[in-house]
Design a protein around this motif. Structure first.
Motif, PDB file in Angstrom:
ATOM      1  N   THR A  14     -80.230   1.635   7.138  1.00  0.00           N
ATOM      2  CA  THR A  14     -79.656   2.881   7.231  1.00  0.00           C
ATOM      3  C   THR A  14     -78.142   2.274   7.576  1.00  0.00           C
ATOM      4  O   THR A  14     -77.762   1.270   8.096  1.00  0.00           O
ATOM      5  CB  THR A  14     -80.277   3.489   8.307  1.00  0.00           C
ATOM      6  OG1 THR A  14     -80.150   2.610   9.686  1.00  0.00           O
ATOM      7  CG2 THR A  14     -81.680   3.807   8.103  1.00  0.00           C
ATOM      8  N   PHE A  15     -77.168   3.210   7.550  1.00  0.00           N
ATOM      9  CA  PHE A  15     -76.076   3.118   7.896  1.00  0.00           C
ATOM     10  C   PHE A  15     -75.893   2.330   9.267  1.00  0.00           C
ATOM     11  O   PHE A  15     -74.947   1.507   9.833  1.00  0.00           O
ATOM     12  CB  PHE A  15     -75.045   4.373   7.730  1.00  0.00           C
ATOM     13  CG  PHE A  15     -74.704   4.535   6.184  1.00  0.00           C
ATOM     14  CD1 PHE A  15     -74.174   3.489   5.339  1.00  0.00           C
ATOM     15  CD2 PHE A  15     -75.287   5.797   5.740  1.00  0.00           C
ATOM     16  CE1 PHE A  15     -73.907   3.928   3.997  1.00  0.00           C
ATOM     17  CE2 PHE A  15     -74.965   6.177   4.489  1.00  0.00           C
ATOM     18  CZ  PHE A  15     -74.479   5.138   3.611  1.00  0.00           C
ATOM     19  N   VAL A  18     -76.189  -1.276  10.286  1.00  0.00           N
ATOM     20  CA  VAL A  18     -75.232  -2.154   9.693  1.00  0.00           C
ATOM     21  C   VAL A  18     -74.283  -2.755  10.828  1.00  0.00           C
ATOM     22  O   VAL A  18     -73.692  -1.634  11.429  1.00  0.00           O
ATOM     23  CB  VAL A  18     -74.499  -1.608   8.435  1.00  0.00           C
ATOM     24  CG1 VAL A  18     -73.402  -2.717   8.026  1.00  0.00           C
ATOM     25  CG2 VAL A  18     -75.463  -1.432   7.251  1.00  0.00           C
ATOM     26  N   GLN A  21     -68.327  -2.473  10.085  1.00  0.00           N
ATOM     27  CA  GLN A  21     -67.799  -1.636   8.868  1.00  0.00           C
ATOM     28  C   GLN A  21     -67.748  -0.123   9.192  1.00  0.00           C
ATOM     29  O   GLN A  21     -68.293   0.436   8.437  1.00  0.00           O
ATOM     30  CB  GLN A  21     -68.566  -2.029   7.651  1.00  0.00           C
ATOM     31  CG  GLN A  21     -68.608  -3.366   7.181  1.00  0.00           C
ATOM     32  CD  GLN A  21     -67.346  -4.376   7.276  1.00  0.00           C
ATOM     33  OE1 GLN A  21     -66.214  -3.638   7.025  1.00  0.00           O
ATOM     34  NE2 GLN A  21     -67.446  -5.455   7.635  1.00  0.00           N
ATOM     35  N   ASP A  22     -67.198   0.206  10.505  1.00  0.00           N
ATOM     36  CA  ASP A  22     -67.451   1.747  10.866  1.00  0.00           C
ATOM     37  C   ASP A  22     -66.770   2.755   9.961  1.00  0.00           C
ATOM     38  O   ASP A  22     -67.512   3.647   9.700  1.00  0.00           O
ATOM     39  CB  ASP A  22     -67.213   1.717  12.282  1.00  0.00           C
ATOM     40  CG  ASP A  22     -68.066   1.159  13.439  1.00  0.00           C
ATOM     41  OD1 ASP A  22     -69.068   0.769  13.097  1.00  0.00           O
ATOM     42  OD2 ASP A  22     -67.441   0.578  14.535  1.00  0.00           O
ATOM     43  N   LYS A  25     -68.855   3.058   6.851  1.00  0.00           N
ATOM     44  CA  LYS A  25     -70.124   3.767   6.986  1.00  0.00           C
ATOM     45  C   LYS A  25     -70.096   5.384   7.224  1.00  0.00           C
ATOM     46  O   LYS A  25     -70.616   6.197   6.645  1.00  0.00           O
ATOM     47  CB  LYS A  25     -70.931   3.252   8.278  1.00  0.00           C
ATOM     48  CG  LYS A  25     -71.303   1.744   7.749  1.00  0.00           C
ATOM     49  CD  LYS A  25     -72.321   1.145   9.142  1.00  0.00           C
ATOM     50  CE  LYS A  25     -71.288   1.164  10.351  1.00  0.00           C
ATOM     51  NZ  LYS A  25     -72.287   0.563  11.304  1.00  0.00           N
ATOM     52  N   SER A  29     -71.339   7.918   4.589  1.00  0.00           N
ATOM     53  CA  SER A  29     -72.246   9.016   5.156  1.00  0.00           C
ATOM     54  C   SER A  29     -72.108  10.211   5.174  1.00  0.00           C
ATOM     55  O   SER A  29     -72.999  11.075   4.714  1.00  0.00           O
ATOM     56  CB  SER A  29     -72.532   8.338   6.564  1.00  0.00           C
ATOM     57  OG  SER A  29     -73.402   9.353   7.366  1.00  0.00           O
ATOM     58  N   ILE A  54     -74.883  -1.912   2.027  1.00  0.00           N
ATOM     59  CA  ILE A  54     -73.896  -0.794   2.019  1.00  0.00           C
ATOM     60  C   ILE A  54     -74.563   0.038   0.900  1.00  0.00           C
ATOM     61  O   ILE A  54     -74.706   1.166   0.846  1.00  0.00           O
ATOM     62  CB  ILE A  54     -72.798  -0.613   2.681  1.00  0.00           C
ATOM     63  CG1 ILE A  54     -72.738  -0.931   4.414  1.00  0.00           C
ATOM     64  CG2 ILE A  54     -72.072   0.632   2.363  1.00  0.00           C
ATOM     65  CD1 ILE A  54     -71.413  -0.801   4.919  1.00  0.00           C
ATOM     66  N   GLU A  71     -78.171  10.025   6.460  1.00  0.00           N
ATOM     67  CA  GLU A  71     -78.989   8.675   6.165  1.00  0.00           C
ATOM     68  C   GLU A  71     -80.156   9.005   5.242  1.00  0.00           C
ATOM     69  O   GLU A  71     -80.726  10.032   5.029  1.00  0.00           O
ATOM     70  CB  GLU A  71     -79.538   8.510   7.656  1.00  0.00           C
ATOM     71  CG  GLU A  71     -78.099   7.844   8.595  1.00  0.00           C
ATOM     72  CD  GLU A  71     -77.945   6.466   8.481  1.00  0.00           C
ATOM     73  OE1 GLU A  71     -78.301   5.841   7.587  1.00  0.00           O
ATOM     74  OE2 GLU A  71     -77.416   5.862   9.430  1.00  0.00           O
TER      75      GLU A  71
END
Length: 214
Positions: A14-15, A18, A21-22, A25, A29, A54, A71
């Motif tokens: 899921t994001f 991870v 890399q906010d 994501k 998302s 991702i 998600e």
């Protein structure tokens, strides 16, 4: 029982899982939740920062049986097939070994068919900078007039090798190195799940030597 490496066993699904890399994501998302993905994405950055991971999560979020949503559920048949690499509408291509103009033309022919099982056809091209200039030119027409419900995701460690004509038609995300603290947290979490005793200073040293790469 099939042996799985630690990297495969703990690959995020899921994001939220991870590390780092906010910004990337959040954008992807939201695109999945609003059911408004771009036709093409370029994910660039050094190895081990989550580009392919991702890309796969995004493919699942777009095709999940409960989509649109932020998600993937990872429980439905669509998500499970993508995780296993057997989904007919999600194609992963190694740019290093499928880099000829013939490969690109074959891909263009495949793109013309509607998705068979999922909501979107997703093409993930890893090491995409290895495509030849003729192969890029063959793909350009498709990116200029993208078919409905087809998403391209190019992943590369060398974005400077991409033709400007291709880059201009992609949403480009530059993946950043993970911080030392983020790597310490990630490594410590894996070690705890594996029930492996460790010294904090040793994990800190590994994180420092990793130089921002998981």
């Amino acid at each position: 029982m099939k042996h799985l490496s630690l990297a495969s066993r703990y690959r995020p699904q899921t994001f939220a899982q991870v590390a780092g890399q906010d910004m990337v994501k959040a954008v992807l998302s939201r695109a999945a939740a609003e059911d408004r993905p771009a036709a093409a994405y370029l994910l660039s950055g050094t190895r081990g920062v989550g580009k392919t991971t991702i890309a796969r999560i995004f493919a699942k979020a777009l095709n999940c049986e409960h989509s649109p949503g932020p998600e993937p559920c990872n429980e439905c048949a669509q998500c499970r097939k993508i995780t296993q690499g057997v989904h007919v509408d999600v194609t992963e291509i190694d740019g290093a070994s499928n880099n000829s103009v013939e490969d690109a033309r074959s891909l263009r022919e495949t793109i013309g068919y509607a998705a068979m099982e999922g909501r979107y056809k997703v093409f993930i091209i890893d090491e995409a900078h290895m495509l030849t200039r003729n192969a890029f030119n063959a793909l350009l027409k498709t990116l200029e007039e993208p078919p409905e419900r087809v998403v391209f995701i190019f992943a590369t460690t060398e974005a400077h090798k991409f033709p400007v004509t291709i880059v201009s038609r992609c949403q480009h995300f530059v993946f950043r190195h993970l911080s030392e603290d983020a790597l310490v947290e990630h490594l410590s979490g894996v070690l705890r799940k594996e029930n492996v005793a460790f010294e904090d200073s040793a994990v800190r040293l590994l994180a420092r030597r990793a130089a921002g790469s998981v």
